[in-house]
Scaffold this active site. Sequence first.
Site, PDB file in Angstrom:
ATOM      1  N   ASP A   1       0.817  -1.212   0.000  1.00  0.00           N
ATOM      2  CA  ASP A   1       0.000   0.000   0.000  1.00  0.00           C
ATOM      3  C   ASP A   1       0.850   1.261   0.000  1.00  0.00           C
ATOM      4  OD1 ASP A   1       0.937  -0.510   2.552  1.00  0.00           O
ATOM      5  OD2 ASP A   1      -1.012  -0.382   3.557  1.00  0.00           O
TER       6      ASP A   1
ATOM      7  N   ASP B   1       7.141   3.670   3.231  1.00  0.00           N
ATOM      8  CA  ASP B   1       7.363   4.650   4.300  1.00  0.00           C
ATOM      9  C   ASP B   1       8.838   4.590   4.701  1.00  0.00           C
ATOM     10  OD1 ASP B   1       7.233   6.239   6.543  1.00  0.00           O
ATOM     11  OD2 ASP B   1       5.522   5.264   7.449  1.00  0.00           O
TER      12      ASP B   1
ATOM     13  N   VAL C   1      -1.805   8.350   6.749  1.00  0.00           N
ATOM     14  CA  VAL C   1      -3.007   8.352   5.905  1.00  0.00           C
ATOM     15  C   VAL C   1      -3.801   7.060   6.100  1.00  0.00           C
ATOM     16  CG1 VAL C   1      -2.101   9.915   4.138  1.00  0.00           C
ATOM     17  CG2 VAL C   1      -1.667   7.454   3.941  1.00  0.00           C
TER      18      VAL C   1
HETATM   19  P1  XMP Z   1       7.575   0.743   5.830  1.00  0.00           P
HETATM   20  O1  XMP Z   1       7.913   1.710   6.949  1.00  0.00           O
HETATM   21  O2  XMP Z   1       7.996  -0.638   6.161  1.00  0.00           O
HETATM   22  O3  XMP Z   1       6.019   0.822   5.855  1.00  0.00           O
HETATM   23  O4  XMP Z   1       8.007   1.257   4.484  1.00  0.00           O
HETATM   24  C1  XMP Z   1       5.234   0.023   5.159  1.00  0.00           C
HETATM   25  C2  XMP Z   1       4.044  -0.389   5.968  1.00  0.00           C
HETATM   26  O5  XMP Z   1       3.750   0.488   7.055  1.00  0.00           O
HETATM   27  C3  XMP Z   1       2.372   0.786   7.100  1.00  0.00           C
HETATM   28  N1  XMP Z   1       2.209   2.250   6.945  1.00  0.00           N
HETATM   29  C4  XMP Z   1       1.054   2.911   7.031  1.00  0.00           C
HETATM   30  N2  XMP Z   1      -0.190   2.476   7.245  1.00  0.00           N
HETATM   31  N3  XMP Z   1      -0.993   4.681   7.063  1.00  0.00           N
HETATM   32  C5  XMP Z   1      -1.216   3.371   7.264  1.00  0.00           C
HETATM   33  O6  XMP Z   1      -2.360   2.996   7.445  1.00  0.00           O
HETATM   34  C6  XMP Z   1       0.243   5.209   6.845  1.00  0.00           C
HETATM   35  O7  XMP Z   1       0.382   6.419   6.671  1.00  0.00           O
HETATM   36  C7  XMP Z   1       1.318   4.258   6.839  1.00  0.00           C
HETATM   37  N4  XMP Z   1       2.648   4.399   6.642  1.00  0.00           N
HETATM   38  C8  XMP Z   1       3.157   3.135   6.702  1.00  0.00           C
HETATM   39  C9  XMP Z   1       1.752   0.029   5.982  1.00  0.00           C
HETATM   40  O8  XMP Z   1       1.205  -1.152   6.516  1.00  0.00           O
HETATM   41  C10 XMP Z   1       2.865  -0.328   5.064  1.00  0.00           C
HETATM   42  O9  XMP Z   1       2.667  -1.566   4.431  1.00  0.00           O
END
Ligand code: XMP
Length: 181
Positions: A106, A109, A159
């Site tokens: 999705d 991050d 988000v």
């Molecule tokens: P990383 O930090 O591993 O993040 O790149 C990936 C996973 O972290 C969750 N994620 C979010 N989930 N809103 C969410 O609902 C956000 O703004 C957000 N930022 C990161 C997500 O599960 C993603 O797969």
Amino acid sequence: MIADELGRADDVERVLIDEKVIEKRLDAMAEEIDREFPSGPILAIVLLKGAFVFAADLLRRIPRPLDIECLNVSSYHGGTESSGVVKFLDHSLPDVKGRHVLVLDDILDTGRTLKAVTDRLLLEGCAAVHTGVLLAKDRPRAEDVQADYVGFEIGDEFVVGYGLDYRGRYRNLPFVGVLKS
Ligand code: XMP
């Protein structure tokens, strides 16, 4: 559909990307993936739970044979901050040996999830890992990783909607939005 109709207007501060804009972007992404991906069936691996809406809408736009698998991974464990630890929640992984894999998540991050999944799939013997995300946050990554296909670049804020949740809720919102703090 607007937030009011879903009874959640009180929780959403603003809509960041609406349904129509997402649909248009997915058309372009699907075309790009179909054009650039090596010929033959694609093995798509959908990261649960967050990518299920994005993947369902994107993959239905790709006009070629597809194998679809899901991987249950978690790094947030319910809140709005990454725990820093990527957990693989499945007992076994799909058979990826020799395959070109398209991993769909999705949101990109910190980059830890895509890095952990990519490393693991390469270890399992897949030929190559290609990655696609609906959203990429504009922030420094903890891991040196980028996605091959990105729907939208967004600011560094939490988000929800279109698969993304806060404590398990809001995944069914048809848009990407920002919650009230
Ligand atoms: P990383 O930090 O591993 O993040 O790149 C990936 C996973 O972290 C969750 N994620 C979010 N989930 N809103 C969410 O609902 C956000 O703004 C957000 N930022 C990161 C997500 O599960 C993603 O797969």
